[in-house]
Enzyme design. Structure first.
Site, short mmCIF file in Angstrom:
data_model
loop_
_atom_site.label_atom_id
_atom_site.label_comp_id
_atom_site.label_asym_id
_atom_site.label_seq_id
_atom_site.Cartn_x
_atom_site.Cartn_y
_atom_site.Cartn_z
CG HIS A 134 -2.11 -0.98 0.93
ND1 HIS A 134 -2.07 -2.31 1.31
CD2 HIS A 134 -3.29 -0.81 0.30
CE1 HIS A 134 -3.18 -2.90 0.94
NE2 HIS A 134 -3.94 -2.02 0.33
NE ARG A 147 -6.34 2.67 -1.93
CZ ARG A 147 -5.92 3.36 -3.00
NH1 ARG A 147 -5.89 4.69 -2.95
NH2 ARG A 147 -5.56 2.74 -4.10
NE ARG A 173 -10.68 -0.62 0.69
CZ ARG A 173 -9.48 -0.72 0.11
NH1 ARG A 173 -9.32 -1.56 -0.91
NH2 ARG A 173 -8.47 0.00 0.53
CD GLU A 223 -9.87 -7.59 -1.47
OE1 GLU A 223 -8.84 -7.00 -1.84
OE2 GLU A 223 -10.62 -7.16 -0.60
CG ASN A 249 -3.42 -4.08 -6.32
OD1 ASN A 249 -3.18 -4.07 -7.52
ND2 ASN A 249 -3.71 -2.99 -5.65
CG ASP A 250 -5.14 -8.05 -1.46
OD1 ASP A 250 -3.92 -8.23 -1.29
OD2 ASP A 250 -5.81 -7.31 -0.72
NE ARG A 274 -1.42 -6.74 -2.04
CZ ARG A 274 -1.77 -5.49 -1.81
NH1 ARG A 274 -1.07 -4.51 -2.35
NH2 ARG A 274 -2.79 -5.21 -1.05
CB CYS A 311 -10.93 -0.56 -7.62
SG CYS A 311 -10.92 -1.89 -6.38
#
Length: 744
Positions: free
Chosen positions: A354, A461, A497, A596, A619-620, A630, A667
């Site tokens: 992140h 976020r 979120r 995810e 990403n996840d 990651r 996203c």
């Protein structure tokens, strides 16, 4: 034997120069193995150079050199394996160097020093009597060589950096593209116990600084002791507890203070006391007492760090700097003055951590996984960071600096070209409208970002406001933040979120310690375990939206249908209470889940019966599909969103969402990458959410391609066997359209 290995390795690692480290190494190894000679050869420009010895002629150091094709030492380097000979003189590769005066030695044992496949040198032990070194001796030398590799590599890099007669190159993995030229600001680098002697100008002030530093050190040690105590590791817990006791007034803590009162600055006082006691303990015959010198050194460095580094992030540097640190977290980057942050370099952290995502959101060039960069003492040195290629140049020549200044100017010109079209809708040449949304979290700039052409906020976020507090924000505080975001969107959709902390996003006031945090207590799991926090956040979102219709609520890290059901029950509770007590006309917003966790990919029919939309977190999803952390630079090469398996999962997600009439968007970071955006549009995705820095570039790109052509490209991509081939194919496509400059 383990203690001996540890002592030698620690001695080398703590040395201030490579020369001192190597001298200590050969003398200690000679004594430990009870041999007559120990030498070390370091590889320099494809030649092995005798760099330290205890047993050969000292004058030969630096003079004896050999290519890898010569001598027994060269043979060890060539083979990259140990060689053990009873009589070296009988071997055909034996070569005598008269200046080294080694003709009396017969027995020969040597092991290569290798760091991550890179040969650094060779360590050799010799004896006059012809005999084979036994298995235990051979194993000891090989183990020592393996343990020493990292320390020697670090010391070599430090020596290269500070020779100042040539440019030194560090490499890492690109986390946020771009180029920066600035001086380094090092946070968390090595703190030397040897501090310059400075007199105190204000004794009360210095005593107060010292006490505050010791208090922070005491708190940090207490936390560590508690952690290991909870893990039932009593031995490690007792180490930190004993270090705490050394800070008491009756121990070193009192000595530090008395030294300040005698007229020294706090840093000088800690340094003088520590060095004095380290010297005393290191000369003691008792092994246990001698080892306590390392405790005194450790404590001194901890207190010095608290004196020297706290508040560095709060400083506003005179000029933009390149931040060099072990691991940048989102709080660190969010608090740093944006106009003074030219670039980011970290030893740890992955390109999709992140912190890396935030760097891209801020448009700051960043590379991660740069090994041993903190050991190079880069603070205040001029750096050139080419994050697009994963390169950090130290002591660049004036010519190199000029070249990169021109490169920065060219990139700014391209950015202006992209920005000119941002207010135009993203429509492909064959008429397909793609909606581009913004990933947001930092309050600064949200209003201008929305005004600059985004179709809305595809991901807000909410954890960022939580991370910038020293406690959980209240309901009214959250309402204020969320209302500001919703109003800035001016009626356009905003996907908020719910709290997504854990993994690499810790809250400073709510620490979570887990062995495998990415598979642990994070996202919706944490919220459902703390309904008192979850309900406050839901109430704040609903009140901030009022009776408007632009709010959407997104649930992160969902792995089961039960989690969706439970979360919806809490939403219903918050909604009913507010309609009854606060606002009868309150609107119930659409709810979605993040896709995810791979398991959810196989339950989309059931998901569609519960929520209105799905947001794919690439990403996840990539991390879990490929079983790659990651955040871990050691396996960063395996993390690949262009892996054909990942691309097939993304296409399947779109197809099933359409089948079950679920709105779907992406996203994750893939949506903001030129190659990724092309492939997602080829699959049929028409809602992409990305960081502000990518918005203009992706809009510019999509207005110059045809989706029908992209579909043909996708058909070829899906036949590729690995991500690298996928990227090469997409790059060729961009080359044919004269759009490859958009890749940076």
């Amino acid at each position: 034997m383990l203690n001996t290995l540890r002592d030698i390795t620690q001695s080398v690692a703590s040395a201030h120069t490579l020369e001192l480290a190597l001298e200590s190494l050969v003398s200690q190894t000679k004594a430990a193995m009870e041999t007559e000679c120990c030498s070390i050869y370091i590889l320099e420009q494809q030649q092995l150079v005798l760099s330290a010895t205890d047993g050969l002629e000292k004058a030969a150091v630096g003079r004896v050199k050999m290519p890898l094709s010569e001598g027994l030492v060269g043979l060890v380097a060539q083979r990259e394996e140990a060689i053990n000979l009873a009589d070296a003189h009988l071997h055909p590769r034996f070569k005598l160097f008269p200046e080294a005066n080694e003709d009396e030695y017969r027995a020969f044992l040597a092991a290569p020093i290798i760091y991550q496949k890179q040969l650094l040198g060779v360590i050799v032990v010799q004896q006059a009597k012809a005999r084979q070194f036994n298995e235990g001796e051979e194993a000891f030398l090989m183990t020592l060589a393996a343990q020493l590799a990292m320390a020697i590599r670090g010391l070599k890099r430090r020596a290269e950096v500070h020779s100042l007669d040539h440019q030194v190159l560090f490499t890492g993995t690109s986390a946020s593209t771009g180029v920066a030229i600035a001086h380094a600001l090092v946070i968390g680098g090595e703190i030397s116990l040897e501090q310059p002697e400075a007199c105190a100008t204000d004794l009360d002030f210095e005593v107060n600084r010292l006490r505050q530093a010791m208090a922070r050190s005491r708190d940090a040690l207490s936390t560590l002791a508690q952690k290991f105590e909870n893990d039932h590791d009593d031995e490690l817990s007792s180490i930190f507890t004993s270090l705490q006791s050394l800070l008491e007034d009756a121990s070193l803590g009192g000595e530090y203070q008395r030294e300040v009162l005698s007229g020294w600055s706090a840093e000088t006082a800690v340094s003088r006391v520590s060095l004095r006691y380290v010297a005393q303990f290191e000369t003691m015959e008792d092994t246990y007492l001698r080892e306590r010198a390392s405790d005194i050194r450790d404590l001194g460095q901890r207190v010095l760090r608290q004196l020297i580094e706290p508040g560095r992030m709060m400083l506003d540097p005179d000029k933009p700097v390149i931040l060099v640190t072990r691991e940048a977290d989102t709080s660190m980057l969010a608090e740093f003055p944006r106009q003074k942050l030219a670039g980011i370099v970290t030893e740890a952290g992955g390109v999709n951590s992140h912190a890396a995502i935030l760097a891209r959101a801020l448009g700051v060039p960043a590379i991660m996984g740069v090994e041993q960069v903190l050991q190079a003492n880069l603070d205040k040195q001029l750096l050139v960071l080419n994050a697009s290629r994963g390169m950090l140049m130290v002591s660049p020549s004036p010519t190199v600096v000029d070249e990169y200044r021109n490169l920065i100017s060219a990139q700014k010109a391209l950015d202006r070209q992209y920005a000119e079209e941002l207010k135009e809708p993203a429509v492909t040449l064959d008429g397909h409208r793609i909606h581009l949304y913004l990933n947001a979290g930092l309050m600064s700039g949200v209003a201008t970002e929305i005004a600059d052409g985004a179709d809305g906020i595809g991901l807000y976020r909410t954890e960022i406001p939580f991370m910038l507090q020293q406690r959980f924000p209240s309901e009214s505080e959250q309402i204020k933040v969320y209302r500001s975001v919703l109003q800035s969107a001016a009626g356009r959709p905003v996907v908020m979120r719910t709290l997504d902390v854990g993994g690499d996003k810790p809250l400073p006031y709510f620490p979570i310690s887990e062995e495998n945090p990415f598979l642990g207590w994070r996202g919706i799991r944490l919220s459902l375990d703390h309904p008192e926090l979850f309900l406050v956040q839901l109430r704040a979102m609903l009140q901030a939206a009022g009776d408007t219709d632009n709010l959407k609520i997104l649930l992160p890290m969902v792995s089961s249908l039960d989690e969706i059901d439970e979360a919806l029950l809490y939403l219903d509770q918050a909604f009913s209470e507010l309609r009854a007590d606060v606002n009868p006309s309150l609107a119930r917003p659409p709810v979605g889940v993040m896709l995810e966790v791979p398991a959810l990919l196989y339950q989309l029919r059931e998901v569609s019966q519960r929520v209105e939309f799905v947001s794919v977190g690439s990403n996840d999803l990539t991390q879990y599909l490929l079983a790659v952390d990651r955040n871990n630079p050691r396996v960063s090469s395996l993390y690949d969103s262009y892996h054909p398996g990942v691309l097939r999962a993304l296409r399947q997600a779109l197809q099933e969402c359409r089948q079950y009439k679920l709105d779907v968007s992406v996203c994750g970071e893939l949506a903001g990458e030129p190659m990724g955006a092309l492939l997602l549009v080829a699959m049929g995705y028409d809602e992409l959410s990305m960081n502000q820095g990518s918005l203009a570039k992706i809009n510019y790109l999509l207005r110059r391609v045809e989706r029908s052509e992209l579909e043909q490209l996708l058909a070829l991509v899906m036949q590729m066997s690995n991500g690298q081939d996928v990227r090469e194919l997409v790059r060729e496509y961009l080359d044919t359209r004269e759009l490859s400059s958009i890749l940076g």
